[in-house]
Design an enzyme around this catalytic site. Structure first.
Site, short mmCIF file in Angstrom:
data_model
loop_
_atom_site.label_atom_id
_atom_site.label_comp_id
_atom_site.label_asym_id
_atom_site.label_seq_id
_atom_site.Cartn_x
_atom_site.Cartn_y
_atom_site.Cartn_z
N GLY A 71 33.22 -49.60 -20.96
CA GLY A 71 33.82 -48.26 -20.99
C GLY A 71 35.16 -48.00 -20.31
N TYR A 72 35.85 -49.34 -19.83
CA TYR A 72 37.00 -49.03 -19.23
C TYR A 72 38.17 -48.68 -20.40
CZ TYR A 72 35.37 -51.50 -15.02
OH TYR A 72 34.57 -51.51 -13.85
N THR A 73 38.93 -47.81 -20.25
CA THR A 73 40.03 -47.34 -21.20
C THR A 73 39.48 -47.41 -22.45
OG1 THR A 73 41.23 -49.57 -21.02
CG2 THR A 73 41.83 -47.95 -19.69
N ASP A 74 38.44 -46.80 -22.73
CA ASP A 74 37.64 -46.69 -24.21
C ASP A 74 37.75 -47.91 -24.71
OD1 ASP A 74 37.30 -44.04 -23.62
OD2 ASP A 74 39.71 -43.63 -24.23
N GLY A 75 37.39 -49.11 -24.29
CA GLY A 75 37.21 -50.43 -24.79
C GLY A 75 38.53 -51.46 -24.73
#
Length: 342
Positions: A71-75
């Site tokens: 979920g970090y920076t949309d992958g």
């Protein structure tokens, strides 16, 4: 000497066992939530070139565990990390997490077998690897039986896609439920917990750390700088700098983000930050170094997650974890930050 080269001057780490496992990890864990453009939570902003330098400098300094999440920076964090590790994958204890939404569908989030199976395969593709060393449940899923989750995770271990299992943001009771569920299904138990911990937030000390010790979990603590408040970068009654974490939250437009940030700026938190700054002045170091040194030497802490945005910050963070705080400083910090302190 470049900032990247200067990490070589930092003391070499003494590795620690992660919980009851035989896995050895360094006392610093490189967090990669900043890798990539600003994401849905206003985090990010470390571009790929700098992120790659950070990863290589971290490994060159002898540290070995790197943490990310789908979920970090949309992958994008996983993609950047995977490319940065090309040619150095075997030097790394690679950790990622799953739970957060990966799409609009009803099965695109959580800890169900349906979601975890797709989430792991997607993370492996983004990371460019055939396995992760530590796969973590990002948070508890009240809608999925814990037996289903633990059986699914055990299947990943048996398939060779995952080496060890962990969780993040679980309560003491949830840790116990998960470990018991693993036993009931004949599966693999957790060996790690990722909780928040700092001089501003010592909530894990009463129940969670003792539970981890009893049930064989090491800890990878995050937010040791209190979301940056312990660095001395913020002052009461003033808006945060635009490029700071809270500044990005203020500008993110997310519902409730500004209120959350403002509610974090409490009289108690600023009083603790002032105390940390006073200790730093006495020792001739920075507030961030004092806060990291305190966290890294607390009982029950295996590794401290750091989130530098530059190699200069990385060097400072690694040196801080070898800083010896004198007894009077430790006493002052402990008294000031005790949870029931008025």
């Amino acid at each position: 000497m470049s900032p990247a080269d200067s990490t070589a001057d930092a003391p070499r780490p003494a590795y620690r066992r992660l919980g009851d496992s035989g896995l050895k990890v360094s006392p610093a864990c490189l967090g990669t939530m900043n890798f990539g453009p600003p994401g849905t939570a206003g985090v990010g902003c470390c571009d790929e070139a700098e992120a790659t330098r950070l990863v290589h400098a971290f490994l060159d300094a002898g540290h070995n565990i790197v943490d990310t999440a789908n979920g970090y920076t949309d992958g994008e964090s996983e993609r950047i990390l995977g490319r940065a590790l090309k040619g150095r994958r075997e030097e790394v204890v690679l950790a990622t997490k799953a739970f957060l939404p990966q799409g609009p569908g009803p099965n695109d989030r959580g800890l169900s077998r349906a979601h975890l199976t797709r989430a792991l395969d997607a993370s492996l593709r983004r990371l460019g690897t055939d396995h992760v060393d530590l796969y973590q449940c990002h948070q508890w899923d009240a809608e999925t039986p814990i037996e289903e989750t633990m059986a699914t995770l055990d299947g990943f271990v048996r398939a060779g896609k995952v080496r060890y299992l962990g969780c993040s943001n679980f309560t003491a009771a949830q840790i116990v439920e998960a470990q018991w569920a693993a036993e009931r299904v004949g599966g693999t138990r957790f060996v790690a917990l990722q909780p928040p911990y700092s001089l501003l937030d010592r909530g894990i000390e009463e129940e969670i750390l003792p539970t981890c010790e009893r049930h064989g979990l090491g800890t990878l603590v995050y937010s040791p700088l209190g979301s940056g408040l312990l660095t001395g970068r913020y002052a009461p009654g003033t808006d945060p700098e635009p490029d700071s974490r809270f500044g990005r939250l203020f500008r993110s437009g997310l519902a409730g983000a500004r209120n959350w940030a403002q509610n974090f700026f409490t009289e108690r938190n600023f009083r603790i930050a002032d105390g940390v700054a006073a200790v730093a002045r006495e020792l001739g170091t920075t507030p961030a170094s004092v806060a990291l040194a305190w966290a890294g030497r607390r009982p029950g802490v295996t590794s401290v997650i750091i989130g530098p945005r530059s190699t200069a910050q990385l060097t400072e963070n690694l040196r801080a974890l070898s800083l010896d705080l004198p007894p009077d400083a430790l006493t002052a910090l402990d008294t000031l930050s005790t949870p029931d302190h008025p």
